[in-house]
Scaffold this motif. Structure first.
Motif, PDB file in Angstrom:
ATOM      1  N   THR A 170      93.364  45.643 -67.675  1.00 48.23           N
ATOM      2  CA  THR A 170      92.444  44.935 -66.776  1.00 48.23           C
ATOM      3  C   THR A 170      93.197  43.898 -65.950  1.00 48.23           C
ATOM      4  N   ILE A 171      94.114  43.168 -66.622  1.00 45.25           N
ATOM      5  CA  ILE A 171      94.933  42.178 -65.891  1.00 45.25           C
ATOM      6  C   ILE A 171      95.755  42.890 -64.809  1.00 45.25           C
ATOM      7  N   ASN A 172      96.355  44.045 -65.179  1.00 51.29           N
ATOM      8  CA  ASN A 172      97.151  44.813 -64.202  1.00 51.29           C
ATOM      9  C   ASN A 172      96.294  45.278 -63.025  1.00 51.29           C
ATOM     10  N   TRP A 173      95.069  45.701 -63.324  1.00 52.62           N
ATOM     11  CA  TRP A 173      94.142  46.136 -62.272  1.00 52.62           C
ATOM     12  C   TRP A 173      93.875  44.995 -61.292  1.00 52.62           C
TER      13      TRP A 173
ATOM     14  N   ALA B  64      89.947  59.412 -52.843  1.00 56.07           N
ATOM     15  CA  ALA B  64      89.453  58.171 -53.465  1.00 56.07           C
ATOM     16  C   ALA B  64      88.455  58.518 -54.571  1.00 56.07           C
ATOM     17  N   ASP B  65      88.777  59.538 -55.353  1.00 57.86           N
ATOM     18  CA  ASP B  65      87.877  59.983 -56.419  1.00 57.86           C
ATOM     19  C   ASP B  65      87.841  58.940 -57.533  1.00 57.86           C
ATOM     20  N   PRO B  66      86.658  58.559 -58.027  1.00 61.77           N
ATOM     21  CA  PRO B  66      86.603  57.620 -59.156  1.00 61.77           C
ATOM     22  C   PRO B  66      87.326  58.218 -60.371  1.00 61.77           C
ATOM     23  N   GLY B  67      88.266  57.465 -60.912  1.00 61.80           N
ATOM     24  CA  GLY B  67      89.027  57.974 -62.053  1.00 61.80           C
ATOM     25  C   GLY B  67      90.126  58.941 -61.659  1.00 61.80           C
TER      26      GLY B  67
ATOM     27  N   ALA C 254     103.840  56.537 -59.029  1.00 59.69           N
ATOM     28  CA  ALA C 254     103.491  57.330 -57.843  1.00 59.69           C
ATOM     29  C   ALA C 254     102.155  56.871 -57.273  1.00 59.69           C
ATOM     30  N   THR C 255     101.177  56.668 -58.167  1.00 56.50           N
ATOM     31  CA  THR C 255      99.831  56.278 -57.730  1.00 56.50           C
ATOM     32  C   THR C 255      99.813  54.838 -57.224  1.00 56.50           C
ATOM     33  N   LEU C 256     100.640  53.970 -57.831  1.00 58.00           N
ATOM     34  CA  LEU C 256     100.732  52.578 -57.366  1.00 58.00           C
ATOM     35  C   LEU C 256     101.358  52.529 -55.962  1.00 58.00           C
TER      36      LEU C 256
ATOM     37  N   LEU D  15      92.170  50.921 -59.839  1.00 60.57           N
ATOM     38  CA  LEU D  15      91.664  51.248 -61.182  1.00 60.57           C
ATOM     39  C   LEU D  15      92.309  52.542 -61.679  1.00 60.57           C
ATOM     40  N   THR D  16      92.398  53.534 -60.800  1.00 63.17           N
ATOM     41  CA  THR D  16      93.017  54.817 -61.149  1.00 63.17           C
ATOM     42  C   THR D  16      94.471  54.629 -61.577  1.00 63.17           C
TER      43      THR D  16
END
Length: 630
Positions: free
Chosen positions: A579-582, A268-271, A292-294, A90-91
């Motif tokens: 949302t689809i990407n998530w 693993a912080d939300p957001g 980077a995050t992916l 989600l992040t």
């Protein structure tokens, strides 16, 4: 058991030489200003920033924790942390670009970017000390504790805590010298080095005659030990290796439906947040921040755990262990009593009493230690089976994992204390050289504080982990919605931080509840509290909300009120594609995780199909992102 040889010491020394060389190279640039020191000049490419995230979450305690989970609950035991991939993905798609767009130094600074008034200032100062000092010291404390266990196994003749102190001060020196600029580069080297070492250990252990390869290993274990998924509502019984993660439906839903979005947890912080946000904000641009995050999410959840899991499974076959301490007590009550006494008072083993030197006692002691602290089996396999040279390599691997995490925690925690407390409330008009100097002093002070916490206050790693998850449950909703709903204010966040600290002890001591069931009353109670507080307190000043909206453009129905004030029509949020990407991101991560697992266990057809599904999900994400950037 092997002992450390000269070649092992030479390899460990070479490792330190490389780390110091990297740190020395970047020291001069890091001293220019706090932007270089804490954010590497906001110029990190995605592969460096993402690898630095993975390296930070690969600590000395991680292989030990995975070994403990596998010993107690089989491969499926890793769902206790594997569920957090839902929030991490989600992040990637909803928050990585926003963090980079915010152009701030720390995620605590976000508080005064988003909220207004004295409440915002108070919240920023409190979060800086609460997260940067207290929570950071607890996290570093359990990493120190894990390294102490490794030193105790590998250098039994030397005081293990003394070795931790020496290693910790070495880290403090190079991270205070080179800042994030050098830390991110050493992290990347340390991660590649550490993973290579863990893969080497897994290959050596799997090829031992007692194991005979992965297929043979699987045959030696109870079938449920190698299950990838937990068994809901079933409870297993059986031999030493018959354990499986069998949990009630209520506990499983607490993990899958509540924990990943409701609780604050480092990494693993939300957001997004913490050192993950720090790396996102240090990326070259929004695209590099997202990739980077992916990369971090794929590497952290799908690629990295398998070498540790395989070594943990081998440990169940190679090392003696009982299903629980009671089993050992029934086996030999008198010897059990002596072993428990020696385990709690290590000095007894070094006494003149011949009982503590007998083979019977030592064998029983090892079995007890492996039962009550299964994580120790990982370094024991290193000592027992690695040839000279490789042992030094693996000790250097653990040092790499330990040092990368502590260095990042130091840099991240210090960024809060300097940027969000010292510069904001104590001395706001000094030059950049002054702040870099104070940052370097703060790094040394932080390492001393974390060592004191380790030695005097921290008893169990799992206890600290459960405390952090429960003490922040319910806060996650505010951390997510503050980006997407204008009505959230500083009081929403303050109340969401305080409420769990009140509800948690009531749930435990008043109603006898245990984690994760405690998440239900804490999350729902905290949500009611912060919603009520939000609506009875004043909203953030409109000029502040307009400035925030124009800077970050988060979009969504939650900003419709501000869009009207700005005079904008619907900007088009792209939430559908996000949302689809998530969802595709989750399919990608879990397909790779289970696909690699199936291939390792020689189920090539299922593994190949899962990898193919993951690649299709990756292609859809790539297509959507490319069109989005046009």
């Amino acid at each position: 058991m092997h002992h450390i040889q000269t070649l092992d010491i030479v390899i460990i020394g070479l490792y330190f030489l490389i780390v110091f060389s990297i740190a020395a190279y970047y020291t001069r640039r890091a001293g220019k200003d706090t932007g270089e020191f804490f954010l590497s000049g906001r110029n990190l490419p995605w592969y460096i920033a993402g690898t630095a995230m993975v390296a930070t979450t690969f600590a000395a305690d991680t292989p030990l924790a995975v070994t403990e989970l596998v010993a107690k609950n089989g491969i499926a035991g890793n769902w206790l942390w594997g569920n957090m991939a839902i929030g991490a993905t989600l992040t990637v798609f909803f928050f990585a670009k926003l963090w980079r767009r915010a152009e701030i130094m720390t995620d605590v600074e976000f508080v005064e970017l988003r909220y207004s008034g004295k409440a915002a200032a108070a919240l920023r100062g409190f979060r800086a000390l609460y997260l940067g000092l207290l929570m950071n010291a607890i996290v570093m404390g359990w990493v120190h504790k894990a390294m102490q266990i490794i030193f105790h196994v590998t250098f039994p003749e030397i005081n293990s805590f003394l070795l931790v102190i020496i290693a910790a001060f070495i880290i403090a020196i190079y991270s205070s010298a080179s800042g994030l600029l050098g830390t991110a580069r050493t992290d990347s080297f340390q991660f590649v080095f550490a993973m290579a070492g863990c893969i080497v250990l897994a290959i050596i252990v799997l090829n031992l005659p007692e194991i005979g390869g992965v297929v043979s290993l699987k045959e030696k274990l109870a079938p449920q030990v190698t299950d990838f998924l937990p068994r809901i509502g079933e409870f297993s019984a059986g031999g030493v290796t018959a354990g499986v993660l069998a949990i009630p439906i209520g506990a499983f839903l607490a993990f899958v439906l509540l924990q990943w979005w409701s609780s604050w947890y480092p990494g693993a912080d939300p957001g997004g947040g913490g050192y993950i946000a720090q790396r996102m904000m240090s990326a070259k641009d929004e695209k590099h921040s997202l990739f980077a995050t992916l990369w971090f999410t794929i590497a952290h959840y799908a690629l990295r755990p398998w070498p540790w899991i395989l070594v943990a499974l081998a440990a169940l076959v190679l090392l003696p262990r009982a299903e629980n301490p009671e089993q050992l007590q029934n086996e030999n009550p008198q010897l059990y009593k002596k072993v428990v006494e020696a385990y709690s008072n290590q000095e007894l083993i070094n006494s003149d009493d011949q009982l503590f030197k007998s083979e019977e006692f030592l064998n029983f002691y090892e079995k007890y230690e492996n039962t009550v602290n299964p994580g120790v089996m990982y370094p024991k396999l290193m000592i027992k089976y690695l040839p000279v040279g490789f042992l030094g390599l693996l000790i250097a691997v653990f040092l790499a994992a330990y040092m990368s995490t502590i260095a990042s925690q130091l840099n991240w925690g210090t960024s809060y204390i300097i940027n969000d407390f010292y510069r904001r409330f104590i001395k706001s008009d000094a030059n950049e050289k002054h702040y870099v100097l104070i940052s370097r002093i703060a790094v040394i002070a932080m390492i001393i504080f974390s060592l004191l916490v380790t030695n005097y206050f921290l008893t169990t790693v799992s206890g600290a982990w459960i405390f952090i998850l429960n003490a922040s449950a319910g806060l996650g909703a505010v951390l997510i919605l503050r980006w997407y709903w204008w009505r959230i204010n500083a009081w929403s966040e303050i109340s969401a931080m305080i409420a769990p600290l009140i509800i948690y002890p009531i749930a435990v001591y008043g109603f006898g509840m245990e984690s994760p069931i405690t998440l239900y009353p804490i999350v729902f109670g905290t949500t009611i509290v912060w919603l009520v507080v939000t609506f009875i307190t004043k909203p953030v000043e409109e000029n502040k909300l307009i400035a925030f909206y124009k800077r970050t453009y988060p979009g969504g129905l939650g900003w419709k009120h501000i869009q009207k004030l700005v005079g904008e029509k619907n900007r088009g949020t792209g939430f559908g594609k996000l949302t689809i990407n998530w969802i595709m991101g989750l399919i990608l991560v879990y397909s790779f995780l289970f696909g690699i697992g199936n291939i390792i266990f020689a189920d090539y057809l299922a593994g190949s199909v899962l990898i193919l599904i993951g690649l299709v999900a990756a292609a859809i994400i790539y297509h959507n992102l490319r069109n989005q950037n046009k």
